[in-house]
Design a protein around this motif. Sequence first.
Motif, short mmCIF file in Angstrom:
data_model
loop_
_atom_site.label_atom_id
_atom_site.label_comp_id
_atom_site.label_asym_id
_atom_site.label_seq_id
_atom_site.Cartn_x
_atom_site.Cartn_y
_atom_site.Cartn_z
N PRO A 80 32.18 -23.98 -33.61
CA PRO A 80 33.46 -24.01 -32.89
C PRO A 80 34.43 -25.01 -33.50
N GLU A 81 35.71 -24.69 -33.49
CA GLU A 81 36.72 -25.50 -34.16
C GLU A 81 36.74 -26.94 -33.67
N GLN A 82 36.47 -27.15 -32.39
CA GLN A 82 36.52 -28.52 -31.84
C GLN A 82 35.48 -29.44 -32.46
N TYR A 83 34.46 -28.88 -33.13
CA TYR A 83 33.39 -29.69 -33.70
C TYR A 83 33.49 -29.83 -35.22
N ARG A 84 34.51 -29.26 -35.85
CA ARG A 84 34.53 -29.18 -37.31
C ARG A 84 34.93 -30.48 -38.00
N ASP A 85 35.52 -31.41 -37.27
CA ASP A 85 35.96 -32.67 -37.88
C ASP A 85 34.79 -33.64 -37.92
N VAL A 86 33.87 -33.41 -38.83
CA VAL A 86 32.68 -34.26 -38.96
C VAL A 86 32.68 -34.90 -40.35
N PRO A 87 32.05 -36.07 -40.49
CA PRO A 87 32.03 -36.74 -41.80
C PRO A 87 31.34 -35.90 -42.86
N GLU A 88 31.84 -35.98 -44.07
CA GLU A 88 31.23 -35.27 -45.18
C GLU A 88 29.81 -35.81 -45.42
N GLY A 89 28.92 -34.91 -45.78
CA GLY A 89 27.57 -35.32 -46.12
C GLY A 89 26.62 -35.40 -44.94
N LEU A 103 27.34 -30.73 -29.95
CA LEU A 103 27.18 -30.93 -31.38
C LEU A 103 26.26 -32.12 -31.61
N GLN A 104 25.35 -31.98 -32.54
CA GLN A 104 24.51 -33.09 -32.95
C GLN A 104 24.58 -33.17 -34.47
N ARG A 105 24.76 -34.37 -34.97
CA ARG A 105 24.80 -34.53 -36.43
C ARG A 105 24.08 -35.80 -36.83
N THR A 106 23.72 -35.85 -38.11
CA THR A 106 23.17 -37.08 -38.66
C THR A 106 24.31 -38.10 -38.81
N VAL A 107 23.96 -39.34 -39.04
CA VAL A 107 24.97 -40.38 -39.17
C VAL A 107 25.17 -40.74 -40.63
N THR A 108 26.32 -41.33 -40.92
CA THR A 108 26.60 -41.79 -42.28
C THR A 108 25.87 -43.12 -42.52
N ASP A 109 25.81 -43.54 -43.77
CA ASP A 109 25.17 -44.83 -44.10
C ASP A 109 25.89 -45.97 -43.40
N GLN A 110 27.23 -45.90 -43.32
CA GLN A 110 27.99 -46.95 -42.66
C GLN A 110 27.70 -46.98 -41.17
N GLU A 111 27.64 -45.80 -40.54
CA GLU A 111 27.32 -45.74 -39.11
C GLU A 111 25.91 -46.28 -38.86
N GLU A 112 24.98 -45.94 -39.73
CA GLU A 112 23.61 -46.40 -39.55
C GLU A 112 23.54 -47.93 -39.54
N GLN A 113 24.24 -48.57 -40.45
CA GLN A 113 24.22 -50.02 -40.51
C GLN A 113 24.85 -50.62 -39.26
N GLN A 114 25.93 -50.02 -38.78
CA GLN A 114 26.57 -50.51 -37.56
C GLN A 114 25.65 -50.34 -36.35
N LEU A 115 24.88 -49.27 -36.33
CA LEU A 115 23.95 -49.02 -35.23
C LEU A 115 22.78 -50.00 -35.27
N ILE A 116 22.29 -50.29 -36.47
CA ILE A 116 21.21 -51.27 -36.60
C ILE A 116 21.67 -52.63 -36.08
N THR A 128 15.31 -43.32 -36.61
CA THR A 128 16.36 -42.33 -36.86
C THR A 128 17.56 -42.59 -35.97
N ALA A 129 18.67 -41.95 -36.29
CA ALA A 129 19.86 -42.03 -35.44
C ALA A 129 20.65 -40.74 -35.57
N THR A 130 21.24 -40.30 -34.47
CA THR A 130 22.09 -39.12 -34.47
C THR A 130 23.32 -39.40 -33.62
N TYR A 131 24.34 -38.58 -33.84
CA TYR A 131 25.55 -38.62 -33.01
C TYR A 131 25.63 -37.29 -32.27
N SER A 132 25.92 -37.33 -30.97
CA SER A 132 26.03 -36.13 -30.16
C SER A 132 27.37 -36.10 -29.46
N LYS A 133 27.99 -34.91 -29.42
CA LYS A 133 29.29 -34.73 -28.76
C LYS A 133 29.20 -33.52 -27.84
#
Length: 230
Positions: A80-89, A103-116, A128-133
């Motif tokens: 769905p269009e509302q979920y398409r703005d996700v980080p590359e990779g 929507l569930q996606r993996t996190v970027t390296d930068q997000e992972e460090q911020q979460l740690i 592990t870490a994921t982002y859900s919307k």
Amino acid sequence: MVSANGTNEHKEQVLASPKVRSIREAVGGFEAKQMDVKSVDKMELTATTVKTNLGTLTYAETENGTTGARLIPSGKSDIPEQYRDVPEGTEVALIGHESSVELQRTVTDQEEQQLINAVPVAEEKFVTATYSKPAGDQAGEYTVATEHSQYKVDENFTPIQTGGGVTTQDHGNCTYHCASCAKWAVSKGICYGSCATAASGATAALCVACIAGTNVGLIFSDCDECGSCI
């Protein structure tokens, strides 16, 4: 473990299940093509993988009625269009609920460090870490899984508070075994999205179903133990 192509009746049952139906409605329908069914007898779980024109659908169902549904789209244009703005990779999936999807996606390296840095755990215990919307205007959140617990973190990388403390979901041995199984799967390069938040119930069912559907299979003992949490 028994593998089969499945019957038309089983296919129709899967496609008519509420969580799969929610996904189908969210993406405007899809064409179900090849289907593979695996029965994990020890866990009384049936893992169904359906190849569709939009991606791969995984459906898990246990004898006690626990179900999970997840679509990994072939590309951003298939969600769905509302979920398409996700980080590359990042890897993206749609998780089906009874009457909605998220929507569930993996996190970027930068997000992972911020979460740690955001949760009170040592980096070596991070799994592990994921982002859900969720659908609509609801805010998204991150789920961080450690060896023994799960933590929720908001979009500003602030731990979600309840009663002055960090929200922790600790399922004891279930969390340990499922997190260990998830960590093993990730180390093998399989099922990150399905196993990243595996703790119990539907999330554990999807993780086990995903691993069962790979060529690697359920060869790790903690994945068997995780199955008892479903």
